[in-house]
Motif scaffolding. Structure first.
Motif, PDB file in Angstrom:
ATOM      1  N   GLY A  21      40.659  -6.990  27.287  1.00 54.34           N
ATOM      2  CA  GLY A  21      41.726  -7.194  28.261  1.00 54.34           C
ATOM      3  C   GLY A  21      42.837  -6.166  28.152  1.00 54.34           C
ATOM      4  N   LEU A  22      43.168  -5.783  26.933  1.00 53.71           N
ATOM      5  CA  LEU A  22      44.259  -4.835  26.725  1.00 53.71           C
ATOM      6  C   LEU A  22      43.858  -3.386  27.005  1.00 53.71           C
ATOM      7  N   LEU A  23      42.586  -3.067  26.850  1.00 55.91           N
ATOM      8  CA  LEU A  23      42.141  -1.690  27.067  1.00 55.91           C
ATOM      9  C   LEU A  23      41.509  -1.483  28.442  1.00 55.91           C
ATOM     10  N   GLY A  24      41.386  -2.535  29.223  1.00 52.71           N
ATOM     11  CA  GLY A  24      40.685  -2.461  30.495  1.00 52.71           C
ATOM     12  C   GLY A  24      41.560  -2.033  31.648  1.00 52.71           C
ATOM     13  N   PHE A  25      42.069  -0.815  31.594  1.00 53.44           N
ATOM     14  CA  PHE A  25      42.896  -0.305  32.684  1.00 53.44           C
ATOM     15  C   PHE A  25      42.030  -0.058  33.909  1.00 53.44           C
ATOM     16  N   ALA A  29      35.246  -3.671  33.074  1.00 55.58           N
ATOM     17  CA  ALA A  29      33.794  -3.499  32.958  1.00 55.58           C
ATOM     18  C   ALA A  29      33.435  -2.381  31.985  1.00 55.58           C
ATOM     19  N   ALA A  30      34.126  -1.272  32.060  1.00 59.66           N
ATOM     20  CA  ALA A  30      33.786  -0.128  31.209  1.00 59.66           C
ATOM     21  C   ALA A  30      34.007  -0.443  29.735  1.00 59.66           C
ATOM     22  N   ILE A  31      35.149  -0.982  29.403  1.00 57.93           N
ATOM     23  CA  ILE A  31      35.457  -1.233  27.998  1.00 57.93           C
ATOM     24  C   ILE A  31      34.727  -2.463  27.476  1.00 57.93           C
ATOM     25  N   SER A  32      34.429  -3.437  28.332  1.00 58.31           N
ATOM     26  CA  SER A  32      33.745  -4.642  27.848  1.00 58.31           C
ATOM     27  C   SER A  32      32.360  -4.306  27.308  1.00 58.31           C
ATOM     28  N   ILE A 116      48.673   6.615  41.087  1.00 58.80           N
ATOM     29  CA  ILE A 116      47.520   7.228  41.754  1.00 58.80           C
ATOM     30  C   ILE A 116      46.591   7.865  40.724  1.00 58.80           C
ATOM     31  N   GLY A 117      47.147   8.561  39.749  1.00 57.73           N
ATOM     32  CA  GLY A 117      46.341   9.165  38.685  1.00 57.73           C
ATOM     33  C   GLY A 117      45.609   8.121  37.862  1.00 57.73           C
ATOM     34  N   GLY A 118      46.266   7.035  37.567  1.00 53.71           N
ATOM     35  CA  GLY A 118      45.631   5.942  36.817  1.00 53.71           C
ATOM     36  C   GLY A 118      44.468   5.328  37.584  1.00 53.71           C
ATOM     37  N   ALA A 119      44.620   5.182  38.889  1.00 59.57           N
ATOM     38  CA  ALA A 119      43.539   4.629  39.713  1.00 59.57           C
ATOM     39  C   ALA A 119      42.333   5.556  39.714  1.00 59.57           C
ATOM     40  N   ALA A 121      41.480   7.682  37.333  1.00 61.72           N
ATOM     41  CA  ALA A 121      40.871   7.607  35.997  1.00 61.72           C
ATOM     42  C   ALA A 121      40.034   6.331  35.853  1.00 61.72           C
ATOM     43  N   ALA A 122      40.532   5.221  36.366  1.00 64.66           N
ATOM     44  CA  ALA A 122      39.799   3.959  36.286  1.00 64.66           C
ATOM     45  C   ALA A 122      38.487   4.040  37.070  1.00 64.66           C
ATOM     46  N   ALA A 123      38.525   4.651  38.252  1.00 70.46           N
ATOM     47  CA  ALA A 123      37.295   4.804  39.039  1.00 70.46           C
ATOM     48  C   ALA A 123      36.278   5.645  38.279  1.00 70.46           C
TER      49      ALA A 123
END
Length: 182
Positions: A21-25, A29-32, A116-119, A121-123
């Motif tokens: 939960g804390l690393l899932g920016f 799904a990726a970190i889990s 916007i940059g964070g979004a 990176a998450a994608a």
């Protein structure tokens, strides 16, 4: 699904899902997958994919659904509750703090650029996780046809995700069955 080969304590479940939960920016799904399969080795790649797939066809967030199943697998109802609390409570606390900060600083241009940059990176993380899972699971002909159908439906035809999922589940089952009979 096989029975667990080792016992995972309530504390381990809470800590693992809190970490997710804390690393899932931008989504967890990726970190889990990394925490559950690679780091903690609670499940094999195939078991994780199966549980995540079940979580995706059930109502609600897929990783939350998966946390219920995984928690139950190791510690029963208590494990389910602890897993969901670990996944949800720490990020909600941080979200409340960040919402308050955003309310005070949203007028600054740098804040919007950072979002916007964070979004983006998450994608990228989500795409990378999907590719990594596909390599290890080796989807086969049926799997790759379904993956292509999903991508075409969403990216080219611009169909809503819910229609793609509802439409392709029966198609995927039929295709897999048909190819297994050959």
């Amino acid at each position: 699904m096989t029975q667990p080969t080792r016992n995972v304590s309530l504390f381990e479940l809470f800590r693992g899902f809190a970490t997710i939960g804390l690393l899932g920016f931008g989504g967890v799904a990726a970190i889990s997958r990394h925490i559950i399969v690679e780091k903690s080795q609670w499940l094999s790649e195939k078991e994780y994919a199966t549980i995540l797939g079940m979580g995706q066809v059930l109502p609600g967030p897929n990783v939350v659904n998966a946390s219920v199943v995984i928690g139950d697998r190791f510690q029963g109802v208590k494990g389910s509750l602890i897993s969901v609390l670990g996944l949800m409570v720490p990020p909600i606390c941080i979200l409340l703090i960040l919402a308050s900060l955003y309310d005070n600083f949203s007028h600054l241009q740098g804040v919007n650029v950072a979002l916007i940059g964070g979004a983006a990176a998450a994608a990228g993380m989500i795409i990378g996780t999907g590719l990594k899972m596909a390599q290890k699971i080796k989807p086969g002909v049926a799997g790759w046809l379904i993956i292509v159908a999903v991508l075409v439906s969403i990216l080219v035809l611009k169909w809503p995700l819910v229609y793609v999922v509802l439409g392709l589940i029966p198609s995927a089952l039929a295709l897999t069955y048909w190819l297994s009979k050959k």
